[in-house]
Design a protein around this motif. Structure first.
Motif, PDB file in Angstrom:
ATOM      1  N   UNK A 115      -7.620   4.713  -6.768  1.00 36.68           N
ATOM      2  CA  UNK A 115      -8.018   3.192  -6.928  1.00 36.68           C
ATOM      3  C   UNK A 115      -7.118   2.660  -5.839  1.00 36.68           C
ATOM      4  N   UNK A 116      -5.774   2.829  -5.935  1.00 38.81           N
ATOM      5  CA  UNK A 116      -4.741   2.249  -5.164  1.00 38.81           C
ATOM      6  C   UNK A 116      -4.934   2.458  -3.672  1.00 38.81           C
ATOM      7  N   UNK A 117      -5.241   3.687  -3.406  1.00 37.19           N
ATOM      8  CA  UNK A 117      -5.678   4.077  -2.049  1.00 37.19           C
ATOM      9  C   UNK A 117      -6.770   3.270  -1.535  1.00 37.19           C
ATOM     10  N   UNK A 118      -7.862   3.276  -2.174  1.00 41.50           N
ATOM     11  CA  UNK A 118      -8.911   2.396  -1.779  1.00 41.50           C
ATOM     12  C   UNK A 118      -8.599   1.094  -1.592  1.00 41.50           C
ATOM     13  N   UNK A 165       5.482  -6.330   8.332  1.00 40.27           N
ATOM     14  CA  UNK A 165       4.758  -5.616   9.161  1.00 40.27           C
ATOM     15  C   UNK A 165       5.014  -3.908   8.777  1.00 40.27           C
ATOM     16  N   UNK A 166       5.747  -3.707   8.070  1.00 41.10           N
ATOM     17  CA  UNK A 166       6.413  -2.180   7.754  1.00 41.10           C
ATOM     18  C   UNK A 166       5.408  -1.587   7.018  1.00 41.10           C
ATOM     19  N   UNK A 167       4.672  -1.943   6.101  1.00 45.01           N
ATOM     20  CA  UNK A 167       3.580  -1.207   5.620  1.00 45.01           C
ATOM     21  C   UNK A 167       2.277  -1.681   6.044  1.00 45.01           C
ATOM     22  N   UNK A 168       1.364  -0.632   6.306  1.00 44.04           N
ATOM     23  CA  UNK A 168       0.026  -1.321   6.577  1.00 44.04           C
ATOM     24  C   UNK A 168      -1.118  -0.088   6.271  1.00 44.04           C
TER      25      UNK A 168
ATOM     26  N   UNK C   5       5.725   1.117  -0.215  1.00 45.61           N
ATOM     27  CA  UNK C   5       4.532   0.898   0.723  1.00 45.61           C
ATOM     28  C   UNK C   5       3.496  -0.125   0.132  1.00 45.61           C
ATOM     29  N   UNK C   6       3.174   0.220  -1.118  1.00 45.86           N
ATOM     30  CA  UNK C   6       2.114  -0.533  -1.846  1.00 45.86           C
ATOM     31  C   UNK C   6       2.542  -2.043  -2.087  1.00 45.86           C
ATOM     32  N   UNK C  11       2.512  -7.743  -1.382  1.00 47.56           N
ATOM     33  CA  UNK C  11       2.850  -9.081  -1.145  1.00 47.56           C
ATOM     34  C   UNK C  11       2.591  -9.819   0.234  1.00 47.56           C
ATOM     35  N   UNK C  12       2.336  -8.989   1.214  1.00 50.63           N
ATOM     36  CA  UNK C  12       2.181  -9.605   2.798  1.00 50.63           C
ATOM     37  C   UNK C  12       0.645  -9.282   3.137  1.00 50.63           C
ATOM     38  N   UNK C  13      -0.017  -8.598   2.243  1.00 47.48           N
ATOM     39  CA  UNK C  13      -1.473  -8.710   2.873  1.00 47.48           C
ATOM     40  C   UNK C  13      -2.422  -9.042   1.633  1.00 47.48           C
TER      41      UNK C  13
END
Lengths: 293, 416, 344
Positions: A115-118, A165-168, C5-6, C11-13
């Motif tokens: 779910x989290x990945x989705x 911007x670190x995680x996307x 990462x999550x 927080x930011x998206x």
């Protein structure tokens, strides 16, 4: 470096291959050539030349005047420094954080990971422009503890250009799809031997991740280096401005196309250098993973 | 705010003046990337700082293309400076939104300023400009002679018919790629600034100035329809390049001799003057309701969040000296705000090559609608003009524009 | 280990996006002293409202249908019927989207409350449907081409990536010169190649070619980007498989069919998703090259979201568009995911 010449690489076939490759190369090369060539021409000639193939030839009145003018108009070095700093730090942190997350999604078994990945993949759909204002309000009210004590608000800093911007989703997804192709037996074997997840990540998965690291780094670099709207909104001091905001310095009423091209040529250098460097690392890593795979 | 204060005090420290008693004031300006402009504004700031010991102003410059977005973002984040500059027609929007406060400047100080440089909203002075800008019909005496056209004057401008005939003559001559450059490649505020005066000369307008509550009847009335048909005709007849005009055309087309006329701002005038000795700056044609050109350029004001409005106003008042108005004019070619400053300038003094712009601005300058709703209405108008130029049905397009402007006004509770 | 990462994404998206969803139910403006009000689905109905009406041709005094020179019946202008007419209150403020003649006697008109948004929607879908497969295929072709062992191949690999390296804003500016209707490079080249037979075309100024011109440029610009992703996928395929195929005497086509393609499964899914997302986000090219024109022929969803949110200070309207975009793409992704699901 690739001296192995297979049997069908001889004579005519080889010539055909190079011809095809080169023709395609011409199609892809011309914007860069136009940009660089134009940066040496005075405006009147530059604009007149756009109508013909002269646009791609360093002919006529060639000089470095545009470069001198560009430096007089804007602190080019400062902008490039800011962009490289912000981009470099973000790319490094991003590779670490995102690969770690992807590792967890692919190789660890925990509830809710699908779910989290989705959800993460779904965030790919959200265009940045549409969340910019809420994000600004969040960034303006976040706390921070630094050398000068506790503060509220991240505006006018480097961190406000980096941390969001670190995680996307794209980078995480890139790693996930790549990790899925890695031989699962290696990981299983290590687990049987009692290796911790951290050890597996560091000693087994990451050494095999060369190509995807390079790909992810390049893509992230491009995104970060071309940032415009976000730094515009959160940074009001020249000392923190990146290159794309700097580009606006050249679109004042006294627009000069030659200077624009000179500036663009200069700010393209770091991207190009980074890409060429990563490409070499990329090939080197392929050479090594090829053996292991 | 904190960092701004910090940098201001650093400036104060570095300049070696008495720090303790001085109040720091931050100021934003849209001129980053223009070397001459930056020099002048920096000069004014340091003169002001040296002239008194109460305040010390520190300047942050922004590139023009990013300025408005930066201000809006800063306002949302509670981060506005004390002194800021603002594009004239945008000022009511920012004043209404609570970004700005009225100036504490005696109106006698600006008594002889050009009307386009005074930013009034709700009868209060919010901003003052050091200069105005003007648009003129640029051509050459030799072109008028070649086409057999009379030279229009301020007292006796071309009528709409004469103007159309001039375009037709230029086209028929076959010597030009297009009769006129309208600057269509320059999307954005240029459209309402440069072209809404045509509409007004036809008798229409972007919005009903009696109430500022609707565009019905003024933007889609008979006069506006006539304007729309005329506007579309310019492109159908091939007099002018349309929205797909390339930027090169815009910047050098006239000086390359590809146009007989150019409808352009005085900030471009210098280039033309350098290119041709017989350059003429002609007044706008009269389509029935008087010849008109846009007025109001960038102006200076005080942010609503400033804790020291008297200091901020003092700075602006200080900067309004003729000496500085003239410096801006000489540096970037803009029209100085006062006649006395004009006399001190290279281009606008009596008999100087661009003096005609001063008269144009004084005689024909028409403010864009003074309402907070202008910002959105201008966008709608811009799109309508682009669509009509590209062949969209005039009546339907103007109706749609009216609906959109009216909806926007309603959604903002009338902008009251 | 997914937490950092999550957490950052949350927080930011995700958080700001929920904020945007909330805004879409209000009348929030970018700039306004007025208090924010909850207005329910009003933003959505303003964007999506459609209506249908039928109009009769004009008749002369004898009741005969008035026809123009070509014999087609003449219809009254829609505005004369519905504008300010209380009988058509439900259609007030709507504009004609498209229409067709049902018979000689009547014309059916489909109206939309927001024609520009509808056009943006159609254009974006068209862009995605054409660009995504073409770009993915071309990128794979290039990746295969570049994946050979040849002297100097890294030079070509770098060159094919060039358009990606140069900012899209710059590339768009450049292509404006190329597409120019008067003496643009493309026109001059076509004219030279056809010995003057081709007389030039205003590519970006003609509603029928503007979107196509932007598609071509977009494919050209980003294909190197996807080439790199394909390439990293190709690199994961073990050389031993190719050696085995060579020993078996497999043809090139067979090797691709049985070795390469199966090995690219995960990459293909990635590419498909990434290209689709990027195509849906089409913005910069429009902003620099056409501003959505001529006559809305290049309006796109994200361009409209930005134009409204910032240009027209209607941040809630812009947010509404982005929520709709999100739902649209999510639906498409679910369908894609279903179609490309792993068959076990």
């Amino acid at each position: 470096m690739m001296a192995t010449i297979s049997p069908d690489n001889s004579g005519l076939r080889l010539a055909v291959r190079y011809t095809v490759l080169s023709l395609i190369a011409v199609i892809f090369l011309f914007p860069l050539v136009f940009m660089v060539v134009s940066s040496f021409k005075p405006d009147a000639q530059l604009l007149a030349d756009t109508a013909s193939l002269r646009a791609f030839l360093p002919v006529g009145d060639i000089s470095l005047d545009n470069y001198a003018a560009a430096f007089a108009r804007a602190p080019v070095g400062l902008f490039v420094f800011n962009s490289v700093l912000v981009t470099g730090v973000t790319v490094l942190l991003s590779l670490f954080v995102c690969s770690l997350a992807a590792f967890s999604f692919v190789f660890l078994r925990w509830r809710g990971r699908k779910l989290l990945l989705a959800i993460i993949v779904a965030t790919l759909i959200v265009p940045f422009e549409t969340i910019a204002i809420p994000l600004l309000l969040i960034a303006a009210n976040l706390p921070w503890i630094g050398l000068d004590g506790f503060q509220i608000g991240w505006l006018n800093t480097y961190r406000v250009q980096i941390i969001p911007w670190i995680a996307d989703g794209l980078t995480i997804f890139l790693f996930v799809q790549y990790f899925k192709d890695l031989p699962g037996e290696l990981i299983e074997a290590a687990r049987v031997e009692g290796a911790s997840s951290w050890t597996i990540y560091r000693r087994i998965v990451m050494p095999l991740a060369g190509p995807v690291l390079a790909t992810a780094a390049i893509l992230k670099f491009l995104i970060m280096y071309n940032q415009y709207l976000w730094p515009l909104m959160v940074v009001q001091q020249e000392s923190y401005r990146p290159v794309m905001v700097g580009l606006q310095y050249f679109f004042q009423l006294n627009r000069a196309w030659g200077e624009i091209m000179a500036y663009l040529s200069m700010i393209t250098v770091p991207v190009l250098a980074f890409y060429l460097y990563m490409q070499r690392a990329f090939i080197a890593s392929i050479a090594s993973t090829g053996v292991k795979g | 705010m904190k960092t701004v204060t910090l940098s201001a005090s650093i400036v104060a420290l570095l300049s070696g003046t008495a720090v303790s008693a001085q109040t720091p004031l931050s100021m934003w300006y849209h001129g980053a990337g223009n070397v001459v402009e930056s020099e002048i504004i920096n000069g004014i700031v340091s003169d002001f700082n040296a002239s008194q010991s109460d305040y010390v102003v520190s300047l942050e410059s922004f590139p023009q293309g990013a300025y408005n977005d930066s201000v809006i973002a800063a306002a949302l984040a509670g981060n506005l400076p004390d002194i800021m500059d603002v594009d004239g027609p945008v000022m009511p929007n920012w004043a209404w939104a609570g970004y700005m406060q009225p100036l504490l400047i005696d109106e006698d100080v600006i008594a002889d300023f050009l009307p386009g440089t005074k930013g009034y909203y709700n009868d209060q002075l919010y901003s003052v400009g050091f200069w105005d800008a003007a648009v003129a019909l640029v051509t050459r005496q030799s072109i008028l002679d070649e086409l057999g056209l009379r030279t229009p004057t301020l007292d006796d401008p071309w009528t709409g018919d004469e103007f159309n005939a001039a375009l037709e003559a230029a086209k028929q001559s076959g010597n030009y790629e297009y009769a006129i450059n309208l600057g269509m490649a320059d999307a954005g505020e240029w459209y309402p600034y440069a072209f809404s005066p045509f509409l007004q000369s036809f008798g229409g307008d972007i919005i009903d100035r009696e109430t500022y509550q609707t565009a019905e009847g003024v933007l889609n009335g008979d006069e506006a329809m006539a304007f729309g048909e005329w506007w579309q005709g310019l492109f159908e007849a091939g007099y002018a390049p349309g929205t797909s005009q390339d930027p090169a055309d815009l910047d050098t087309g006239f000086t390359d001799g590809r146009f007989a006329f150019s409808w352009t701002g005085n900030w471009m005038a210098l280039n033309t003057l350098l290119a041709f000795e017989d350059t003429l700056f002609l007044p706008a044609p009269d389509f029935g309701h008087g010849p008109k050109i846009g007025a109001a350029s960038w102006q200076f004001g005080v942010s609503a969040t400033s804790d020291h409005p008297e200091g901020a106003s003092a700075f602006i008042e200080f900067a309004l000296q003729d000496e500085y108005l003239a410096a801006f004019s000489d540096g970037i070619g803009l029209i100085p705000a006062t006649p006395t400053a004009a006399e001190m300038t290279q281009y606008y003094s009596e008999g100087a090559p661009m003096a005609v712009f001063f008269d144009l601005s004084a005689a024909q300058g028409t403010l864009r609608p003074v309402t907070p709703g202008y910002v959105v209405a201008a966008k709608v108008f811009e799109k309508a003009l682009a669509d009509i130029a590209n062949g969209a049905d005039v009546a339907d397009t103007l109706d749609a524009a009216v609906d959109e402007i009216d909806t926007d006004i309603q959604r903002n509770n009338g902008y009251n | 280990m997914a937490l950092p990462g999550f957490g950052l994404i949350a927080i930011f998206i995700i958080l700001p996006f929920f904020f945007a969803i909330a805004l879409s139910f209000t009348n929030q403006r970018l700039i306004s002293p007025n208090p924010t009000q909850f207005i329910g689905m009003a933003n959505y109905s303003r964007l999506l409202g459609v209506g249908v009406t039928t109009i009769q041709p004009e008749r002369d005094d004898e009741g005969e249908i008035i026809r123009n020179a070509a014999g087609a019946p003449e219809y009254p202008r829609l505005r004369t019927i519905i504008r300010g007419n209380p009988d058509f209150a439900n259609l007030a403020g709507m504009r004609e989207w498209f229409s067709w003649e049902r018979s000689d006697e009547a014309r059916t008109i489909v109206l939309a409350r927001d024609v520009v948004f509808m056009k943006a929607l159609v254009n974006t879908l068209l862009f995605v449907i054409i660009v995504a497969p073409v770009q993915a295929t071309l990128a794979l072709g290039l990746a295969l081409l570049i994946n050979q062992r040849l002297r100097g191949i890294s030079f070509y690999r770098a060159v094919y990536f060039m358009p990606v390296v140069v900012s899209i804003v710059v590339v768009s500016l450049l292509w404006r010169f190329i597409y120019d209707g008067n003496n643009g490079l493309l026109n001059n080249m076509l004219s030279a190649l056809t010995f003057g037979w081709f007389e030039g075309h205003d590519w970006l100024g003609d509603p029928s070619t503007a979107l196509g011109a932007i598609m071509v440029m977009s494919i050209w610009q980003a294909v190197g980007f996807h080439m790199v992703i394909w390439l990293s996928g190709l690199q994961t395929i073990s050389p031993t498989l190719y050696e085995a195929a060579a020993i078996e005497g497999a043809s090139k086509a067979q090797t691709f069919r049985y070795v390469t393609w199966p090995g690219l499964r995960n990459t293909a899914v990635l590419i498909l998703i990434v290209i689709t997302m990027q195509a849906f986000a089409l913005f910069a090219q429009i902003d620099v090259m056409t501003n959505g024109g001529p006559r809305d022929s290049t309006q796109t969803i994200v361009f409209q979201a930005v134009e409204r949110g910032y240009g027209r200070q209607d941040i809630s309207g812009g947010s509404t568009i982005s929520v709709l975009l999100f739902l649209l793409v999510l639906t498409i992704s679910l369908i894609q995911g279903f179609l490309t699901r792993e068959k076990t």
